[in-house]
Every structure is written in structure tokens, then in C-alpha cells.
Write a protein that holds these residues in place. Structure first.
Motif, PDB file in Angstrom:
ATOM      1  N   PRO A 316       0.791  -1.227   0.000  1.00 29.95           N
ATOM      2  CA  PRO A 316       0.000   0.000   0.000  1.00 29.95           C
ATOM      3  C   PRO A 316       0.825   1.280   0.000  1.00 29.95           C
ATOM      4  O   PRO A 316       0.261   2.371  -0.108  1.00 29.95           O
ATOM      5  N   SER A 317       2.153   1.160   0.118  1.00 27.97           N
ATOM      6  CA  SER A 317       2.981   2.367   0.077  1.00 27.97           C
ATOM      7  C   SER A 317       3.126   2.910  -1.341  1.00 27.97           C
ATOM      8  O   SER A 317       3.609   4.021  -1.534  1.00 27.97           O
ATOM      9  N   LYS A 318       2.718   2.124  -2.337  1.00 22.96           N
ATOM     10  CA  LYS A 318       2.869   2.526  -3.733  1.00 22.96           C
ATOM     11  C   LYS A 318       1.505   2.832  -4.348  1.00 22.96           C
ATOM     12  O   LYS A 318       0.581   2.023  -4.252  1.00 22.96           O
ATOM     13  N   PHE A 319       1.411   3.979  -4.994  1.00 27.11           N
ATOM     14  CA  PHE A 319       0.171   4.290  -5.721  1.00 27.11           C
ATOM     15  C   PHE A 319      -0.039   3.287  -6.851  1.00 27.11           C
ATOM     16  O   PHE A 319      -1.130   2.760  -7.039  1.00 27.11           O
ATOM     17  N   PHE A 320       1.054   3.016  -7.588  1.00 25.64           N
ATOM     18  CA  PHE A 320       0.959   2.121  -8.739  1.00 25.64           C
ATOM     19  C   PHE A 320       2.126   1.149  -8.738  1.00 25.64           C
ATOM     20  O   PHE A 320       3.287   1.539  -8.598  1.00 25.64           O
ATOM     21  N   SER A 321       1.795  -0.106  -8.886  1.00 27.41           N
ATOM     22  CA  SER A 321       2.787  -1.157  -9.076  1.00 27.41           C
ATOM     23  C   SER A 321       2.101  -2.314  -9.783  1.00 27.41           C
ATOM     24  O   SER A 321       0.963  -2.667  -9.432  1.00 27.41           O
ATOM     25  N   PRO A 322       2.735  -2.918 -10.794  1.00 23.91           N
ATOM     26  CA  PRO A 322       2.087  -4.051 -11.483  1.00 23.91           C
ATOM     27  C   PRO A 322       1.880  -5.255 -10.569  1.00 23.91           C
ATOM     28  O   PRO A 322       1.100  -6.141 -10.894  1.00 23.91           O
ATOM     29  N   ALA A 323       2.567  -5.274  -9.423  1.00 22.80           N
ATOM     30  CA  ALA A 323       2.363  -6.355  -8.464  1.00 22.80           C
ATOM     31  C   ALA A 323       1.146  -6.118  -7.581  1.00 22.80           C
ATOM     32  O   ALA A 323       0.686  -7.033  -6.894  1.00 22.80           O
ATOM     33  N   ASN A 324       0.631  -4.895  -7.582  1.00 27.60           N
ATOM     34  CA  ASN A 324      -0.543  -4.555  -6.780  1.00 27.60           C
ATOM     35  C   ASN A 324      -1.815  -4.783  -7.578  1.00 27.60           C
ATOM     36  O   ASN A 324      -1.842  -4.602  -8.800  1.00 27.60           O
ATOM     37  N   ASN A 325      -2.898  -5.111  -6.878  1.00 25.27           N
ATOM     38  CA  ASN A 325      -4.206  -5.230  -7.515  1.00 25.27           C
ATOM     39  C   ASN A 325      -4.986  -3.920  -7.489  1.00 25.27           C
ATOM     40  O   ASN A 325      -5.900  -3.730  -8.284  1.00 25.27           O
ATOM     41  N   PHE A 326      -4.624  -3.015  -6.571  1.00 24.84           N
ATOM     42  CA  PHE A 326      -5.333  -1.746  -6.423  1.00 24.84           C
ATOM     43  C   PHE A 326      -4.370  -0.577  -6.584  1.00 24.84           C
ATOM     44  O   PHE A 326      -3.139  -0.741  -6.550  1.00 24.84           O
ATOM     45  N   PHE A 327      -4.950   0.617  -6.741  1.00 24.74           N
ATOM     46  CA  PHE A 327      -4.200   1.869  -6.714  1.00 24.74           C
ATOM     47  C   PHE A 327      -4.400   2.489  -5.326  1.00 24.74           C
ATOM     48  O   PHE A 327      -5.537   2.726  -4.905  1.00 24.74           O
ATOM     49  N   HIS A 328      -3.315   2.778  -4.646  1.00 25.64           N
ATOM     50  CA  HIS A 328      -3.386   3.219  -3.252  1.00 25.64           C
ATOM     51  C   HIS A 328      -3.061   4.707  -3.134  1.00 25.64           C
ATOM     52  O   HIS A 328      -2.023   5.182  -3.614  1.00 25.64           O
ATOM     53  N   LEU A 329      -3.948   5.432  -2.471  1.00 27.56           N
ATOM     54  CA  LEU A 329      -3.753   6.852  -2.185  1.00 27.56           C
ATOM     55  C   LEU A 329      -3.106   6.986  -0.810  1.00 27.56           C
ATOM     56  O   LEU A 329      -3.112   6.056  -0.009  1.00 27.56           O
ATOM     57  N   HIS A 330      -2.570   8.156  -0.516  1.00 29.99           N
ATOM     58  CA  HIS A 330      -1.845   8.333   0.742  1.00 29.99           C
ATOM     59  C   HIS A 330      -2.223   9.655   1.405  1.00 29.99           C
ATOM     60  O   HIS A 330      -2.631  10.606   0.730  1.00 29.99           O
ATOM     61  N   GLY A 331      -2.103   9.660   2.693  1.00 33.97           N
ATOM     62  CA  GLY A 331      -2.277  10.906   3.431  1.00 33.97           C
ATOM     63  C   GLY A 331      -3.616  11.063   4.116  1.00 33.97           C
ATOM     64  O   GLY A 331      -3.707  11.688   5.169  1.00 33.97           O
ATOM     65  N   ARG A 332      -4.672  10.473   3.535  1.00 26.45           N
ATOM     66  CA  ARG A 332      -5.998  10.662   4.128  1.00 26.45           C
ATOM     67  C   ARG A 332      -6.802   9.380   4.038  1.00 26.45           C
ATOM     68  O   ARG A 332      -6.686   8.628   3.062  1.00 26.45           O
ATOM     69  N   PRO A 333      -7.640   9.113   5.028  1.00 21.63           N
ATOM     70  CA  PRO A 333      -8.534   7.958   4.946  1.00 21.63           C
ATOM     71  C   PRO A 333      -9.675   8.228   3.973  1.00 21.63           C
ATOM     72  O   PRO A 333      -9.894   9.358   3.531  1.00 21.63           O
ATOM     73  N   LEU A 334     -10.380   7.199   3.632  1.00 22.43           N
ATOM     74  CA  LEU A 334     -11.537   7.323   2.739  1.00 22.43           C
ATOM     75  C   LEU A 334     -12.679   8.045   3.439  1.00 22.43           C
ATOM     76  O   LEU A 334     -13.043   7.731   4.579  1.00 22.43           O
ATOM     77  N   GLN A 335     -13.231   9.029   2.771  1.00 26.68           N
ATOM     78  CA  GLN A 335     -14.439   9.711   3.246  1.00 26.68           C
ATOM     79  C   GLN A 335     -15.506   9.544   2.174  1.00 26.68           C
ATOM     80  O   GLN A 335     -15.412  10.118   1.086  1.00 26.68           O
TER      81      GLN A 335
END
Length: 771
Positions: A316-335
Motif C-alpha cells: 500500500p505504500s505505492k500508488f501504482f505497481s504491477p504487483a498490486n491489484n489496487f491503486f493506493h492513495l496516501h495521506g488521508r482515509p476514505l471519506q
């Protein structure tokens, strides 16, 4: 060693060429053969990548065999073939022998064989007709309808369309539900739900007898829901993640499971689904389900295949990686947009009263929302209940970290592998095909890879893409031969069809017809929606589906009611050779006038709520499926659709060509022109269909006007239309086959046009031309 034969009339004549396209590496090659006069292309698009194309020609010095090979990023020059492939040509039969030295270690090479008369079509060539391969001759660009897969010992042959595909779409949640309580935002216990078992023999006989070949079981894969199945280990979801109490069928929580709502015994839901699949196939039809590749429910957690759960191994530290299934944002939780300042915004939250706009699974950081929203605060109209999947394509930077034409050696991303396992799971269960949700949001290279693997498991699996070329979220291909914006090759539908899809959605023609009633459109506008021939002939035609408004809705289609479906379906279903689809309830005029819950009264049948369709329930009639409660008008409408669906399976519509007549009649004052109009083609549309193999020909003509009978209609046939019909002699009889009581009209001279005394309002006619 593999031996292949192709027979076709005149195939051994000078001027003809026979092409054999060979695929031995599913991750390399190209889906488009070289274009140009005298080249392999112009009339042929392959349904998979090819690594080599062998060309056999009869010349003055005898038969020659050359080869063109794919050289990493482009097609090479043609060269002598050498000894790994031999060909003989005699008495109308071409025989190819492919030696093991050409095949290498490939256990299941694929082959397309086709022949062209290179003297035709200004040197570009015209396909030769061949009954054994169902390749119609004298037509425009198209996918070869047949290819062969070889495993060295057995041969499997698949017809890509297997005859005209005619799909009946149904949502099990609604289809068999006979609980007519219809409480807005009602629970399952209050409003009831349809079951797999409700789709019984009586229902399937009725659907089959209407002429359908496939049943699309919409929304059967397990989705997030407010209904609690804790007793079998499936608790209800966080209300903030829900659209409707039943939940969105496209917020999938387990891609390997089915919705427990539909099972009599929820613990045995997969067994009951398997029984339904068997039941449909036993009634002579095929089963389609949804494949939703772009996004999953935010709460995704597979209990059937936990080792294939998306995101389980993400960094989850990476926004984009081909090894990841999702795109991860940083800094704030989901609202989430479901709750604000202590007030519930979402209709579902207003009912449940337990929302807070948060989700524990994204309490530390948010993930990108399904419709490409890279923000921790998606809006109320976003697909906020879903999270976007990562296929190795960074939609922000456009970086491609997956194998493609310029870089074929990049490793396969993890999401590709998991999605392949999803497809394999449903194929193992017996599913015959997939309607692929938002297919344009996924790289075409993934589709070419995944469809190739699916067809290696079963060669006749059907794939249909929901796709929209105008959507800015579409992913352009990286294939250097597909990328240029010429000859339609930059069109996303082209990319998907060349990746192997059997058909893509027809959105432009549908919108043009809707604009005729809810805008300022003319019937003539249909001719601007056809697009390239390749796309036109492989488009799925629909008048309704779960995303679109009902034809009978008083809020849409000029409020005409169910009768508007006659000319709309009559014209759309007959246009091309691609599949046609009818949404359950369309055939009896379901109006969608209720405010069922999450979406309110919007002219659509809800996909989010537990509900019973008021008009469809009259046909279901306590699961007798006999229509005993229908009005006479509804029975007539259903009978109309049955005649239309069956007609569209005949040769002229299954494999025939299309010739539009409106362009030649715009300035013809007798082509349905009203007094206030200065041109023709506002309310009248006409076209020809003809099959070259059988000679069957039809004139399709429709009056779209809601009240005006068009009188004294005279349809001009230009010389190229007469050539298209290829009917010997000028005298023909028009045999109208769509009305309840067939009638005939004698035409003494086709060159003088076709006179029609009158066409009633909202009426299509299917005239078969007989000599």
C-alpha cells in the motif's frame, strides 16, 4: 504435424490467393494483418494474434508459397516459406501440411485459413465463399467467423458466432419474484427475491420458443449487500458501501461465488447455480454471466478462493505497481459521500440509519474509486461503492507495465493472473460466455491474452464487451498497428474486437434512435452511426438493458408507451450480423414507473433493490410463465417480439450484407415526407439485407412516427442496390413476414422502385423478396 484443408469454388484459379495465419505464441504477434493492395489484409481481421502468415498463389510458373512473420514489433517482408510448411492445390481444394519444426513446443497452435480473389475490390481482394467455413463472400471487413485449434491429436472447430446470437437478459433477483408487496426500500423479507429455481422449465421453454439462443443471467456473482447471512459466514456489509439494500450487482464481493439471495438453501448456492446452468443448456440454450474486470466492492473478500483475493498481497505504500491489484492513495482515509455533518446523504443510509461516511478497510488510506477517481473523497455520483483494479496500466501517467507490442517481455501483472483464474472457475462450472462490464477501461492486450487462454480451455466460449468509444476513461492500445487514427483502427471497439471479442455494445445507433423521440434527431441520422464495417457487423444491438431506460417509460421515448418498441427493435435488430439482446420485461411493455428505492423513479428498472416487476409478474403468473394475466395488447407485443427474434435468425440477417436506402431517398418526396418537411427520412428508415450463399433477401422498412400513417411511399433503389440484391429478372413479390397475418405485394419492375400504399404509425415491415 498438422494437416489442414480448405475447399472453395474456384480456389485454384489464377488470381486467387490462400492465406494461412498461424499463432504459436499467445503473447506475441499482431491481431491485424498487413493492409494494402495485394496484401493479406483489407477484408480480414484475425480473432487472435498471429505470428506468421503463409501465402499460397497460383502463378504462371505454378504454385508458390511465401511467408510473412511477426518480428517483435512489426510484420517483416514476405520471403520464401522454406520446407516447414507445404501446400498443394488441386480441384478446388487447398491442403496445407505444417511440420513440427514450425510449431516448436506449442501444444495448441491456432490456425485461420481463408482465400481471396485478388482481382476484386480494386486489388485489395474479396473473400471467397466457403460453406464449410461459413465465410460469406463479397462482403466488407469482418472477423473470420471460424478458426481451428489443434493439440496435435484432436481438432476443435468453433464458429465464432455459432449462428445469430439472440440473448434474453434477466436479473434473477427480479425475474422470478412473485411477491407483489413492492415496498420502497423494502428488505428481502418484505419484498421477496427471485430464486435460481424460479427459472424453471416453463420459463425456459417460453424463452427458447421466442427464438433466443442465450440467457444472460445478470448479477449472479456475489455482491456486497445489507442482507445478513452470518449463519453461513457471510455477514452484511457496511451500509456506507451499499447502493440499495440488495446491493449493486457490479460491486462484487467474491468473483468466485454467487449471490446467496438466489438459493433456496444459501449454503448450497453454487450447487443450485450449477443446476440452473444445466437446466438452461438442457433446453438448448447457452448461459452468459457478467465478468466485471474493472472494479470490485471495497469490501472484497473471497471465501471461495481466498488465495486469489484482490489486494491481499498489495504494497500500500505505492500508488501504482504491477504487483498490486489496487491503486493506493496516501495521506488521508476514505471519506464516502454517504454522510455529511451528521446527516445521511445516501438513500440507503437514510433507511438503515447506521452510516458515518467511513470504512474500516480504508481507515488509514483510501484507494482509487472504480470510475478512476483518485481522491479520498469520491462524490455521490461516483462509483464510490467500488475500488478500481490495476492491470499494469497507470491511468494517470499512462505508463504500461504489462506485455504489449513494443515490449512483449514485461512480466504478466498479478491482476491478469487472478482474473484468468476467475474466468477458468466459471468455465469449469459450465458457463458458456461472458458479458464483460466496461471493457474499454481494461487494456486490449489483457483481453487478447485472457480471451486466448479462455479459448484454449474451451474454444467456443463467447465474449461480449460493454464498451463506449466516447468514454474518456477508455485505454488506448499500445499495438503500433492499431494505434493510428485511420481506417477506424483507433476506435476502441476495433481494438476490443481485434483482441478477440465476438461483439461489442452498439451505443451510437441506440442513441440516434432515442434522439428521434427525445431530441431533434431524424431516422437518417442512423446512417452516421454505423461506423466502420468491421465494427458495424460485430455490434450487439439492444433497445433496453439494465443500465438504460425502459421503452415503455412515460418519462422517455416521448412517452409513447410500449408500442414504440416495435419500430425501434424492428430496425435495430435487423441491422447487422452481430448479436441482438432483449431485456426481460421489454417484451410485455414493463414501464418502470415506480420509485423502488435507491435510484427513485428514473425510468429504469432498479438493479439495487428487492422488487417485483408489476407487468412481468403478469407473465410469470405464479411461475407458470404462461402470460395468463397479460392484457391483449401485451400478448400481441410479446408475439411481435417472438416473430422478430426468430426472423433475425434467418440467413439474410445471420450472415447477410447490409445496404442502407435512406441516403438514396433523402430528396425523394415520396419517401415518407410530411407536408412541413423539405427533405425525406425524418420518420422513415429502410434498408436491404441479403445473404449471398442462399440468395435470401429482405427489405426492412419502418415508420417511426407516433400518429401519422405514411401513404403513397415509393422507395427508390439506386443501381448499386439492384446490384446488391443480384436478383435475376425485375419482377419480384414482397412477402411481409413480421405482421401477424402475412401478406404479399407484387412489384413488376424493381428498377422502378418499390411502391408501398401505406405504412401505419410505429410499424416495421420485413418484406422478403421472392421471385
Amino acid at each position: 504435424m498438422i494437416e489442414i484443408e480448405l475447399s472453395s469454388p474456384g480456389i485454384d484459379e489464377p488470381g486467387h490467393a490462400i492465406f494461412l495465419a498461424l499463432q504459436i505464441d499467445p503473447l506475441a504477434g499482431a491481431a491485424v494483418v498487413p493492409f494494402g493492395r495485394g496484401a493479406e489484409g483489407s477484408t480480414v481481421f484475425l480473432p487472435f494474434c498471429a505470428n506468421a502468415i503463409f501465402i499460397a498463389r497460383m502463378g504462371a510458373s505454378g504454385l508458390g508459397l511465401r511467408v510473412r512473420r511477426w518480428e517483435k514489433t512489426m510484420w517483416g517482408e514476405t520471403r520464401d516459406a522454406g520446407g516447414s510448411v507445404r501446400v498443394t492445390l488441386k480441384s478446388g481444394v487447398a491442403k496445407f501440411v505444417i511440420h513440427d519444426s514450425e510449431l516448436g513446443d506449442c501444444l495448441a497452435p491456432r490456425v485461420v485459413v481463408y482465400a481471396k480473389d485478388m482481382r476484386e475490390n480494386d486489388g485489395w481482394g474479396r473473400l471467397l465463399p466457403d460453406a464449410a467455413m461459413s465465410v460469406p463472400g463479397g462482403v466488407g471487413d469482418q472477423v473470420i467467423p471460424l478458426y481451428k485449434s489443434f493439440d496435435r491429436n484432436t481438432v476443435a472447430t468453433r464458429s465464432r458466432l455459432g449462428g445469430r446470437i439472440r440473448i434474453y437478459q434477466l436479473l434473477p433477483r427480479l425475474f422470478g419474484n412473485i411477491n407483489e408487496t413492492r415496498k420502497p426500500n423494502g428488505t428481502l423479507a418484505e419484498n421477496g427475491v427471485g430464486k435460481f429455481n424460479d427459472i424453471n422449465a416453463a420459463a425456459l421453454v417460453s424463452i427458447r420458443d421466442m427464438g433466443f439462443t442465450h440467457v444472460w443471467l445478470t448479477g449472479v456473482v456475489r455482491q456486497a449487500t445489507a442482507t445478513d447471512y452470518s449463519a453461513i459466514g457471510l455477514p452484511a456489509d457496511d451500509p456506507d458501501l451499499l447502493k440499495g439494500l440488495a446491493g449493486s450487482p457490479y460491486a462484487i464481493k467474491d468473483a468466485f461465488d454467487v449471490c446467496p439471495d438466489y438459493a433456496v438453501d444459501p449454503a448450497q448456492r453454487l450447487a443450485e447455480f450449477r443446476a440452473l446452468v444445466t437446466r438452461i443448456r438442457d433446453h438448448g440454450m447457452h448461459v452468459i454471466i457478467d465478468f466485471v474486470p474493472n472494479h470490485v466492492a471495497r469490501s472484497y473478500d473471497s471465501t471461495i478462493a481466498p488465495d486469489h483475493s484482490f489486494g491481499a498481497t498489495d504494497d500500500p505504500s505505492k500508488f501504482f505497481s504491477p504487483a498490486n491489484n489496487f491503486f493506493h492513495l496516501h495521506g488521508r482515509p476514505l471519506q464516502l459521500p454517504t454522510w455529511k455533518d451528521g446527516i445521511a446523504i445516501s438513500p440507503t443510509c437514510q433507511i438503515l440509519g447506521t452510516c458515518d461516511g467511513r470504512y474500516d478497510g480504508e481507515a488509514e488510506h483510501a484507494r482509487v474509486t472504480g470510475n478512476d477517481v483518485a481522491s479520498p473523497t469520491p462524490a455521490i455520483y461516483d462509483w464510490y461503492e467500488t475500488v478500481k483494479l490495476n492491470y499494469g496500466y497507470d491511468f494517470q501517467s499512462r505508463e504500461r507495465a504489462y506485455p504489449h507490442g513494443s515490449e512483449p517481455d514485461i512480466p504478466i501483472p498479478d491482476t491478469w493472473l487472478k482474473m484468468d483464474r476467475v474466468l477458468a472457475h466459471w468455465q469449469d462450472i459450465g458457463v458458456d460466455g461472458f458479458r464483460c462490464d466496461m471493457g474499454h477501461m481494461i487494456p486490449a492486450e489483457f483481453w487478447a491474452w485472457a480471451l486466448g487462454r479462455a479459448r484454449a480451455r474451451r474454444s467456443d466460449v463467447l465474449f461480449i464487451a460493454e464498451a463506449y468509444d466516447a468514454d474518456p476513461m477508455k485505454i488506448p492500445t499500445a499495438d503500433p498497428l492499431l494505434a493510428p487514427l485511420d481506417e477506424g483502427r483507433g476506435h476502441i471497439m476495433f481494438n476490443l474486437l481485434n483482441a478477440g471479442f465476438d461483439a461489442t455494445y452498439d451505443d451510437p445507433a441506440y442513441k440516434k434512435l432515442k434522439s428521434l423521440y427525445d431530441g431533434s434527431g431524424w431516422a437518417n441520422d442512423l446512417d452516421t452511426a454505423h461506423g466502420p464495417e468491421f465494427i458495424f457487423q460485430n455490434s450487439l444491438r439492444h433497445c433496453e438493458n439494465h443500465d438504460e431506460v425502459r421503452l415503455a417509460s412515460p418519462r422517455h421515448w416521448a412517452g409513447i408507451g410500449m408500442a414504440v418498441g416495435r419500430p425501434v427493435a424492428g430496425v435495430l435488430y435487423g441491422l447487422s450480423r452481430g448479436p441482438i439482446m432483449l431485456y426481460s420485461g421489454q417484451e410485455i411493455g414493463e414501464p418502470a414507473t415506480d420509485s423502488e428505492g435507491f435510484c427513485g423513479d428514473d425510468g429504469r428498472t432498479t438493479i439495487f433493490d428487492y422488487w417485483c416487476l408489476p407487468e412481468l409478474a403478469k407473465w410469470v403468473n405464479g411461475h407458470a410463465y404462461d402470460g395468463a394475466r397479460l392484457s391483449p395488447e401485451q400478448r400481441d407485443l410479446r408475439a411481435f417480439y417472438a416473430r422478430l427474434i426468430r426472423l433475425c435468425g434467418e440467413p439474410a440477417f445471420e450472415s447477410g450484407g447490409f445496404f442502407p436506402l435512406n441516403p438514396a431517398n433523402v430528396w425523394n418526396p415520396r419517401f415518407g415526407r410530411l407536408e412541413s418537411e423539405t427533405a425525406s427520412g425524418h420518420w422513415l428508415y429502410a434498408y436491404l439485407r441479403r445473404d449471398t450463399a442462399t440468395g435470401q433477401a429482405f427489405l426492412v422498412v419502418a415508420n417511426f412516427h407516433r400518429t401519422e400513417t405514411l401513404r403513397g411511399v415509393h422507395i427508390h433503389l439506386p443501381p448499386d442496390a439492384l446490384q446488391f440484391l443480384d436478383i435475376s429478372g425485375a419482377k419480384v413479390t414482397l412477402h411481409e413476414r413480421l405482421s401477424p397475418e402475412a401478406f404479399q405485394i407484387a412489384i413488376p419492375d424493381l428498377a422502378g422502385g418499390i411502391p408501398l400504399e401505406s405504412i401505419p404509425p410505429l410499424t416495421p415491415c420485413y418484406f422478403e423478396l421472392l421471385q
